[in-house]
Structure formats: structure tokens, C-alpha cells
Design an enzyme around this catalytic site. Structure first.
Site: not given
Ligand code: CA
Length: 492
Positions: A37, A77, A133, A288
Site C-alpha cells: 500500500d 487506494c 477498502h 499507487n
Molecule cells: Ca494506497
């Protein structure tokens, strides 16, 4: 049981076995998808980092395929994951912006087929560990979206410790907030876990492998670390692996990267211990680019921009594929690929044909990596976040972004909701055209010099946008920043 019933039962078992065998071709590899992440393109040793220590990921790259031009579908994200999970540009199903604190109400549409649906439908045992998420309501949780098992956090981030912990090393700039509580789910229940979260996720992944390696069905495991996303938190043990890093907060980040590296090593070792490592595709990626807002020395390599930007630093990611039985070791792959390709790639491995009439944007990468298919996987890739949009076509990259109100506050934060700027800003847009072959850092804007190229790329973007849905929810966050001397506004 009567003899007649016994005969009928035996016949049904035989029929079921035959049907199962026909539907499941032999020798399908297991698949393990590891997601980091906010890890930057330049944050692995194998991608040129001079400070991170990532021996296990570097070995995975050396024994597999290291991609130099892999992208995600969004610079933040949640939409990035919505693209990954569906194999479709997230704007096709209205998932254009982060959920940003609204993920109780919103999330991935239950009309969308997920990677979990795909692989479970193909007869794989499916598990998901870590950050989701994509919505918190029961119908949007992993157990409802194709995964047999779930352990992790449903939201975009959390603390790495449950409370005060003797091994904890915390961000000195955020000492109070980093001790806040966390909500970790096992299945649909919140559970208490005390240890460092990255290690907890690694153990759950290893446990899944222990229970499924050698089973009748192949397995599909997603291991979605929330590390090294903020808050910056590590253990003393991981800090020791990067003691050479001088800046303390950067050292915490590097320690978090080490924890992910060691976790991937534990997973690979466990696959080997069960004798299934040759026949398991392991994919490693980030969701990302690394962040600018933490003021640490994370790296997006030679690229400009960070998370939130459609410059290369926000959307180009480290990406490794490792499958000894199927992919020749030591490859470096330079053609553009995108996380959306994993849907078609996994479908190919699972023997599933994707002829359901749904528009998908990825391709099966395996034939390109084995040399069975010539050419490149993609001629064109696209991005959009509200009025801001980008396209990469071959060497060319166009990024069109709203000019900010000159009176707006400079810096990050909750500024203007998107509905105030439904289209181009009243202040106009900045058009940035780069030649990535000569200028991978996106520093020389050629927009004024190449009007024909500009027209072509804009027309392609217009046509792509015509195929998209309206955002189901608006952006509620934006950043004012400077690109090439212009004050611009990024939405996410
Ligand atoms: Ca992220």
C-alpha cells in the site's frame, strides 16, 4: 440404505466426479497476489533503491519477471483496487474517487464480478488477508464478494499496534493519533490482535497456504498489506534491519518495507515447504505511488509526482510476477501493462473464458511473457479523476489538470468538493504533454509544440470518456499543488 438407493447414490457420485473433472482442467497453478500500500516505484532494491533492504522481493524479481512500466488504474487506494478487483477501469462502474470516510455507505457495486468470484467460480479455494477498502456493508465484504475466507481491515488504513506495545516504534510527529484503536475482522467478526499488524497478516497468509497446499483444488490468495501506508509504525526488530537510514521517520518507513519483504519471503518459503512453489504464480504490486505528504524519503524512482498525481510517480508501480513452471526467470519487461490485466491473466490460468459480454480492459499477460504472442499488451492506457484526465500512448503522455483558484490555500486537505467544479475549472486547465522515451521524469512540456499530437490524444480521451459511467459518488478531497510552475488542483 437399500441396495437400489446405494446404486443411485454411487451413480450420482460418479456423475458429479466426472462433471467436476471436466470443468477443472488439470495442472492449474495456484495464485498468490500480494499488494503493498503506497509503496513507490523506487522503493525496492531491485528497482534501484539505495536505502531500502528488500532481499526477498529482489530475489523474486531475479527469479521471475520484473516490470518497469506497470501501472495502476488510479492514483489513490480505493479506485485503484476497484479496477484491480474487476479488471475494468473503475470509472466504467462509477468508482472514480476514494471512499474517504464514507465506506459504510458506499463501495464496490455488487453487480461487478470480482477476482474472487472469478477464481471461486473456477473451482479455486479463495482467501483474502488484509486491506479491503471496497466497502464495509455485509454485502460488500470479501465473504460476499467471492472469497471463502477473510481476515483483515475493511477500511483504508489503521494503526499497526492495538495499543502500547513494548516493541513499537512510532512516528514522533504523530505520537497520540498512532495509538488509536483498530478494527480487524476475522470473517465478519471484529477480533482482538495484539502483535504488529504486518506480521499478523503474514501469519494468516501462511496459515491459509498450510491448509490449502496439497488440497484437491488449487488456491487463490490475496495478501493485501496496508504497509507501508501511514501511520509510520514499525517494530524494533525491523528498525534494526535498516539501522543505516539516517532520517528517523524514513527509517520507520524503510522498516515497514522490510516487514513486507520478510512477509513475502515467509510466503514463498511456505510454498516451497509444501512443494508447490514451482506451480504457484506469485504477483507482487503496489496500489499507487508513494506519498508526498509524509515528508519522508520514499521514492517513486526517476518519476515526477506522488500518490494523487497522474504523473508517472502516482500511477507507475513496482510489479513482479514469479512462476517458475510458467515464466522464464530473469526477465525485465518494459512494455506498458496495467493492474487491470490480472483479471484476464488469472482467468487464463484458471481456464475460464471471459465471454460474458462485460467490457474488460485488461489482457492475459502470460502469452506476452512466454513469447507466444508478439507485440505489446496495450497501445493506449487512460486515467481520470473528475475533470483531470491522462492518457499514455506509446511514448506519449498527456495529462490535463484543472488550474486551482489562485486564492486557494496551498497544500493538502479537505478543500473544494468536486461538484463545485463539474467540468474544467473556471480558471482553465493546464495541458501537459511529455515524451516518456526522452523525458521519463515528465519535465519538458511539449503541448505547445505538437498540436497534431495533442488533438489526437484529446480525441482518444474524449472517446474513452464517452464509454464511462458518471461517478456514483463525488470526490470529497482535493489537493492544491504546483506542476511545471502552475497551481493545479488534484481530486481523489
Ligand atoms: Ca494506497
Amino acid at each position: 440404505m437399500s441396495s437400489l438407493r446405494r446404486v443411485i447414490t454411487a451413480a450420482i457420485v460418479l456423475l458429479l466426479t466426472a462433471a467436476g473433472a471436466a470443468a477443472q482442467p488439470a495442472e492449474r497453478p495456484n495464485v498468490v497476489l500480494v499488494i503493498a500500500d503506497d509503496l513507490g516505484w523506487g522503493d525496492l532494491g531491485s528497482y534501484g533503491s539505495p536505502i531500502m533492504r528488500t532481499p526477498r522481493l529482489d530475489r523474486l524479481a531475479a527469479e521471475g519477471v520484473r516490470f518497469t512500466a506497470a501501472y495502476v488504474a488510479a492514483a489513490v487506494c480505493s479506485p485503484s483496487r476497484a479496477g484491480l478487483m474487476t479488471g475494468r477501469y473503475p470509472q466504467r462502474h462509477g468508482y472514480e474517487f476514494n471512499t474517504s470516510g464514507r465506506d459504510v455507505e458506499i463501495g464496490l457495486s455488487t453487480d461487478e464480478r470480482t477476482l474472487g468470484d472469478l477464481m471461486r467460480g473456477a473451482g479455486y479455494a479463495t482467501g483474502y488477508v488484509g486491506k479491503w477498502h471496497l466497502g464495509r456493508r455485509p454485502a460488500r465484504q470479501p465473504l460476499s464478494r467471492g472469497f471463502d475466507e477473510y481476515f483483515g481491515l475493511l477500511t483504508g488504513g489503521t494503526t499497526y499496534f492495538a495499543g502500547d506495545h513494548p516493541e513499537a516504534v512510532l512516528d514522533p510527529d504523530r505520537p497520540a493519533g498512532t495509538r488509536a484503536g483498530r478494527e480487524i475482522y476475522s470473517g465478519r467478526e471484529v477480533v482482538e490482535v495484539e502483535e504488529y499488524l504486518t506480521d499478523v497478516f503474514t501469519r494468516r497468509a501462511v496459515d491459509f497456504i498450510d491448509r490449502h497446499a496439497g488440497g484437491q483444488a488449487p488456491f487463490f490468495l490475496v495478501l493485501s498489506y496496508n504497509a507501508p501506508h501511514t501511520p509510520l509504525q514499525a517494530t524494533r526488530e525491523y528498525m534494526d534491519t535498516v539501522a543505516h537510514v539516517e532520517d528517523f521517520r524514513t527509517r520507520i518507513y524503510a522498516a515497514m518495507v522490510s516487514s513486507v519483504d520478510r512477509g513475502v519471503g515467509a510466503v514463498v518459503d511456505r510454498l516451497a515447504a509444501h512443494g508447490v512453489d514451482d506451480d504457484t504464480l506469485v504477483v507482487f504490486m503496489s496500489d499507487n505511488g508513494c506519498v508526498g505528504y509524509a515528508a519522508i524519503a520514499c521514492s517513486n524512482g526517476p518519476f515526477s509526482g506522488t500518490k494523487r498525481f497522474h504523473l508517472e510517480g502516482g500511477i507507475r508501480i513496482p510489479f513482479i510476477m514469479h512462476w517458475p513452471k510458467g515464466l522464464e526467470a530473469g526477465q525485465v519487461y518494459d512494455e506498458p501493462v496495467i493492474s487491470l490485466d490480472l483479471f484476464a491473466t488469472f482467468a487464463g490460468l484458471a481456464g475460464i473464458s471471459l465471454d460474458d459480454g462485460v467490457v474488460r480492459d485488461g489482457v492475459d499477460l502470460v502469452p506476452y511473457l512466454t513469447g507466444d504472442t508478439d507485440g505489446r499488451p496495450h497501445d493506449v492506457l487512460y486515467w481520470r479523476a473528475g475533470p483531470n484526465r491522462a492518457i499514455r500512448m506509446g511514448r506519449w503522455k498527456l495529462f490535463e489538470v484543472n488550474r486551482a483558484d489562485p486564492a486557494a490555500t496551498h497544500g493538502g486537505g479537505r478543500l473544494l468538493p468536486l461538484q463545485d467544479y463539474p467540468d474544467a475549472s473556471p480558471h482553465g486547465q493546464v495541458s501537459l504533454l511529455y515524451d516518456l522515451e526522452d523525458d521519463e521524469a515528465e519535465r519538458v512540456n511539449l503541448a505547445d509544440q505538437l498540436p497534431e499530437r495533442m488533438r489526437d490524444l484529446r480525441e482518444r480521451l474524449d472517446r474513452w470518456e464517452d464509454s464511462l459511467a458518471l461517478p456514483v459518488w463525488p470526490s470529497n478531497r482535493s489537493t492544491i499543488t504546483e506542476i511545471d510552475g502552475d497551481l493545479v488542483q488534484l481530486f481523489f
